[in-house]
Design a protein around this motif. Structure first.
Motif, PDB file in Angstrom:
ATOM      1  N   UNK A 112       0.853  -1.192   0.000  1.00  0.00           N
ATOM      2  CA  UNK A 112       0.000   0.000   0.000  1.00  0.00           C
ATOM      3  C   UNK A 112       0.885   1.237   0.000  1.00  0.00           C
ATOM      4  N   UNK A 113       0.519   2.212  -0.825  1.00  0.00           N
ATOM      5  CA  UNK A 113       1.276   3.459  -0.873  1.00  0.00           C
ATOM      6  C   UNK A 113       0.330   4.641  -0.797  1.00  0.00           C
ATOM      7  N   UNK A 114       0.624   5.572   0.113  1.00  0.00           N
ATOM      8  CA  UNK A 114      -0.107   6.831   0.223  1.00  0.00           C
ATOM      9  C   UNK A 114       0.801   7.936  -0.309  1.00  0.00           C
ATOM     10  N   UNK A 115       0.294   8.722  -1.264  1.00  0.00           N
ATOM     11  CA  UNK A 115       1.113   9.726  -1.938  1.00  0.00           C
ATOM     12  C   UNK A 115       0.472  11.109  -1.798  1.00  0.00           C
ATOM     13  N   UNK A 116       1.200  12.048  -1.249  1.00  0.00           N
ATOM     14  CA  UNK A 116       0.752  13.432  -1.131  1.00  0.00           C
ATOM     15  C   UNK A 116       1.598  14.298  -2.052  1.00  0.00           C
ATOM     16  N   UNK A 132       5.478  13.303  -1.488  1.00  0.00           N
ATOM     17  CA  UNK A 132       5.806  12.612  -0.244  1.00  0.00           C
ATOM     18  C   UNK A 132       5.040  11.292  -0.216  1.00  0.00           C
ATOM     19  N   UNK A 133       5.733  10.190   0.077  1.00  0.00           N
ATOM     20  CA  UNK A 133       5.130   8.862   0.036  1.00  0.00           C
ATOM     21  C   UNK A 133       5.253   8.151   1.373  1.00  0.00           C
ATOM     22  N   UNK A 161       8.824   7.093   2.619  1.00  0.00           N
ATOM     23  CA  UNK A 161       9.766   6.728   1.564  1.00  0.00           C
ATOM     24  C   UNK A 161      10.564   7.963   1.144  1.00  0.00           C
ATOM     25  N   UNK A 162      11.267   7.874   0.028  1.00  0.00           N
ATOM     26  CA  UNK A 162      12.082   8.987  -0.451  1.00  0.00           C
ATOM     27  C   UNK A 162      11.204  10.155  -0.911  1.00  0.00           C
ATOM     28  N   UNK A 163      11.628  11.368  -0.607  1.00  0.00           N
ATOM     29  CA  UNK A 163      10.929  12.583  -1.019  1.00  0.00           C
ATOM     30  C   UNK A 163      11.415  12.995  -2.404  1.00  0.00           C
ATOM     31  N   UNK A 164      10.475  13.419  -3.251  1.00  0.00           N
ATOM     32  CA  UNK A 164      10.832  13.878  -4.593  1.00  0.00           C
ATOM     33  C   UNK A 164      10.519  15.367  -4.738  1.00  0.00           C
TER      34      UNK A 164
END
Length: 363
Positions: A112-116, A132-133, A161-164
């Protein structure tokens, strides 16, 4: 054996260079076509995002830019499932995985991944981006005893996770067609310290294998080009993107580069609804180096020889768009993704279905 491996590596390198050349050639032809249409002066309308298919299917990132002063926030939730072992392009049993020399083989791995996401356009040419994940990984595994008996157990990891951080740069927007570039920098904020106790560890917390970690541990760059086109009742788009990783992380390895080619077609059925179909090709190269804390003969996921894959996905989705009223510029998108072809290097879990749903709101 070494000569054979070297020859295989050389062939794969040639294939990759050939694919990049073809992609580059297609993009050059595309730019030439758009320029030719620009100079014809037969049409003057710009591509617009103010319609339900003004954004790509929700799974596609960095698909659109904004006008000066516009601001957008987005939230996406993605579920992806991996289940069953593959060797090359064929399914194998867990028994065959054990017979390949591994004490433990994975059974399935839901994620599961939550992405903002946040986007802001300081100019009409540049749109700034941040992503942001939060990841939740679960893996069920099977251990085979010397007696032939098997035992199942589970491991899990979760966290940021890693920030982009990056930007989109508008290159063209005329004749209902648009072309823009994407540049992202991935900052290694995701942990590489995910640990769990397993039946083999005697209750001790051990570092989990590569797929269960939350970040890459390296600074990575996303580079891409996106072409968009619109007609009165339908639209289309193509995005070529590559993820390039640099250096090695604190554990002496780096994840493989990833290359994606997405093409989609959407039909605007009403002013507030569009439906879409998409095809995606992915190539991910193998892990370079290795983590000395992991025993590659213990479990398939700890062996870098079992990394890298080629994948073709198909997807169906829809976008809902509030074009007026109190919810104006609010979008809801959803997409179901299913792989139709995959080839894995070594022994790996098969990628199965995934589902993405998201909200986007522009100010």
């Amino acid at each position: 054996m070494r000569a054979s491996s070297a020859m295989l590596f050389k062939i794969n390198t040639i294939k990759m260079k050939f694919a990049r050349t073809i992609f580059a050639g297609l993009l050059v032809l595309l730019c030439q076509q758009i320029n030719a249409q620009d100079h014809s002066k037969q049409h003057t309308e710009s591509w617009t995002s103010a319609r339900p298919d003004g954004h790509a299917p929700i799974s596609v990132m960095g698909d659109h830019y904004h006008h000066k002063g516009e601001f957008m926030v987005s939230y996406r939730f993605m579920f992806m499932n991996m289940e069953g072992l593959y060797r090359g392009d064929a399914a194998i049993s867990n028994l065959q995985g054990h017979q390949a020399g591994y004490m433990v083989t994975p059974l399935k791995m839901p994620m599961n991944m939550h992405m903002l996401g946040v986007m802001y356009a300081p100019t009409d040419k540049i749109t700034l981006m941040a992503m942001f994940n939060y990841l939740q990984n679960d893996m069920d595994l099977q251990m085979r005893m010397p007696t032939g008996m098997t035992r199942t157990f589970s491991t899990a990891s979760s966290g940021l996770s890693d920030v982009k951080l990056g930007f989109l740069y508008k290159l063209l927007n005329r004749n209902k067609q648009s072309l823009h570039a994407l540049v992202n920098l991935s900052i290694p904020t995701g942990s590489l310290e995910a640990k769990a106790a397993t039946p083999m560890s005697g209750g001790k917390q051990l570092q989990l294998p590569y797929p269960m970690q939350l970040g890459s541990g390296t600074y990575d760059a996303d580079l891409g080009l996106t072409y968009l086109g619109q007609a009165t009742h339908y639209s289309w788009g193509t995005q070529l993107k590559g993820t390039y990783r640099f250096g090695t992380n604190t554990y002496g390895y780096r994840m493989g580069n990833a290359y994606q080619l997405n093409s989609w077609f959407a039909v605007k059925t009403t002013p507030w609804l569009s439906v879409s179909a998409r095809v995606e090709g992915q190539v991910t190269t193998g892990i370079i180096g290795r983590n000395a804390n992991l025993n590659p003969m213990m479990v398939t996921t700890a062996d870098v020889a079992n990394s890298g894959r080629k994948l073709v996905n198909t997807a169906l989705g829809f976008n809902l768009y509030a074009f007026k009223g109190n919810l104006k510029n609010l979008r809801l998108g959803a997409e179901y993704v299913y792989p139709v072809y995959q080839f894995v290097t070594g022994v790996q879990l098969k990628q199965k279905e995934s589902f993405v749903i998201g909200l986007q709101y522009s100010l």
